[in-house]
Motif scaffolding. Structure first.
Motif, short mmCIF file in Angstrom:
data_model
loop_
_atom_site.label_atom_id
_atom_site.label_comp_id
_atom_site.label_asym_id
_atom_site.label_seq_id
_atom_site.Cartn_x
_atom_site.Cartn_y
_atom_site.Cartn_z
N ASP A 196 19.18 16.93 -30.71
CA ASP A 196 17.83 16.36 -30.67
C ASP A 196 16.91 17.27 -29.86
N ASP A 198 13.93 20.80 -29.88
CA ASP A 198 12.88 21.49 -30.64
C ASP A 198 13.48 22.56 -31.56
N ASP A 201 14.62 20.90 -34.58
CA ASP A 201 13.46 20.47 -35.35
C ASP A 201 12.85 21.63 -36.13
N LYS A 226 15.07 5.76 -33.09
CA LYS A 226 13.88 6.55 -32.79
C LYS A 226 14.03 7.96 -33.36
N ARG A 227 15.19 8.55 -33.15
CA ARG A 227 15.42 9.89 -33.67
C ARG A 227 15.35 9.90 -35.19
N GLU A 230 11.86 10.13 -36.13
CA GLU A 230 11.35 11.49 -35.96
C GLU A 230 11.74 12.38 -37.14
N ALA A 233 9.55 11.67 -39.97
CA ALA A 233 8.24 12.29 -39.74
C ALA A 233 8.28 13.79 -40.00
N LEU A 234 9.44 14.42 -39.82
CA LEU A 234 9.59 15.84 -40.11
C LEU A 234 9.64 16.12 -41.62
#
Length: 266
Positions: A196, A198, A201, A226-227, A230, A233-234
């Motif tokens: 988790d 950057d 990501d 939550k992850r 994310e 959202a990516l």
């Protein structure tokens, strides 16, 4: 022609919706009743983990029935290199298979040979349970199986990242599944487990972009809800919001904490 039931339109949905926003359960506990309970929740699909989970073929086949009775498509992650099990799981009624450690075009082509019927692959005929579940004639199943079932390659190594365009270019590979934990180990040369971050990501954003360029979908594992959000959202199309064991222990911890907190205040 028989109308395709909603449960069997899952493959079309993930392949054509763009950013599909799907959330899947992930189950490694080899007990179909666990599947029965989690499949009642608002998951879009259920993944049976046969790589690190303890499922065998018989229990996984029973779990597929539990999924479908709850109206949820079942997807199975096969053991590393066990491409032959892909066709058996599809025969049992799985909507898709996830293959770990697909690191090259040759790996992707080998997977497709077992998971797709000609002309894409060489899948052998014998979908007895799938025919029962899907209520299709043999001819209808043969005509539609390559479209209605998903062949998903895992991207979790440097080699897979380097070969991503070649893997996605293999006809019959419908999408990829990113394993952030293994990818973080690979990118750090074994120095850390950091799914988790950057760095991950950035790699995920690159993978999503390559999948979009090839008109294919992206899935990924999230360590918690939550992850998973994310990851959506990516740009991921399907995400896992942690495994069954994590959810089980988190639920138990929450109940224990609630009881003790209430008692301490009275």
């Amino acid at each position: 022609m028989t109308e395709t039931p909603a449960i069997d339109s899952f493959a079309d949905r993930i392949k054509t919706d763009g950013h599909a926003g799907l959330v899947s359960a992930w189950i490694g506990i080899p007990e179909p009743m666990v599947v029965h309970h989690l499949a009642q929740e608002d998951f879009d699909s259920v993944v049976l983990d046969m790589q690190h989970g303890m499922w065998d073929m018989a229990s996984a086949s029973n779990a597929v029935t539990q999924c479908r009775s709850a109206g949820k498509p079942a997807i199975a992650r096969i053991p590393v290199g066990d491409f032959a099990s892909a066709s058996r799981l599809l025969d049992a009624g799985c909507t898709g298979v996830i293959a770990p450690m697909v690191n090259s075009v040759a790996d992707a082509e080998a997977l497709v040979r077992f998971a797709k019927y000609p002309p894409l692959g060489e899948r052998s005929w014998g979908p007895t349970l799938a025919l029962n579940h899907m209520k299709l004639s043999a001819d209808e199943y043969l005509r539609t199986a390559n479209r209605l079932t998903l062949t998903i390659a895992m991207v979790e190594t440097r080699a897979a990242l380097d070969a991503i365009d070649g893997i996605l270019g293999v006809e019959g590979i419908d999408g990829v599944f990113v394993g952030p934990s293994d990818l973080s180990i690979a990118l750090s040369n074994g120095a850390r487990l950091a799914p988790d971050t950057d760095e991950i990501d950035r790699e995920l954003a690159y993978i999503v972009a390559r999948c979009r360029a090839h008109k294919k979908f992206t899935c990924a594992f999230g360590s918690n809800g939550k992850r998973a959000g994310e990851l959506l959202a990516l740009g991921c199309d399907l995400v896992v919001a942690s495994a069954d064991t994590t959810q089980l222990r988190a639920g138990a911890a929450s109940a224990i904490n609630g009881a003790r907190t209430f008692a301490a205040g009275h």
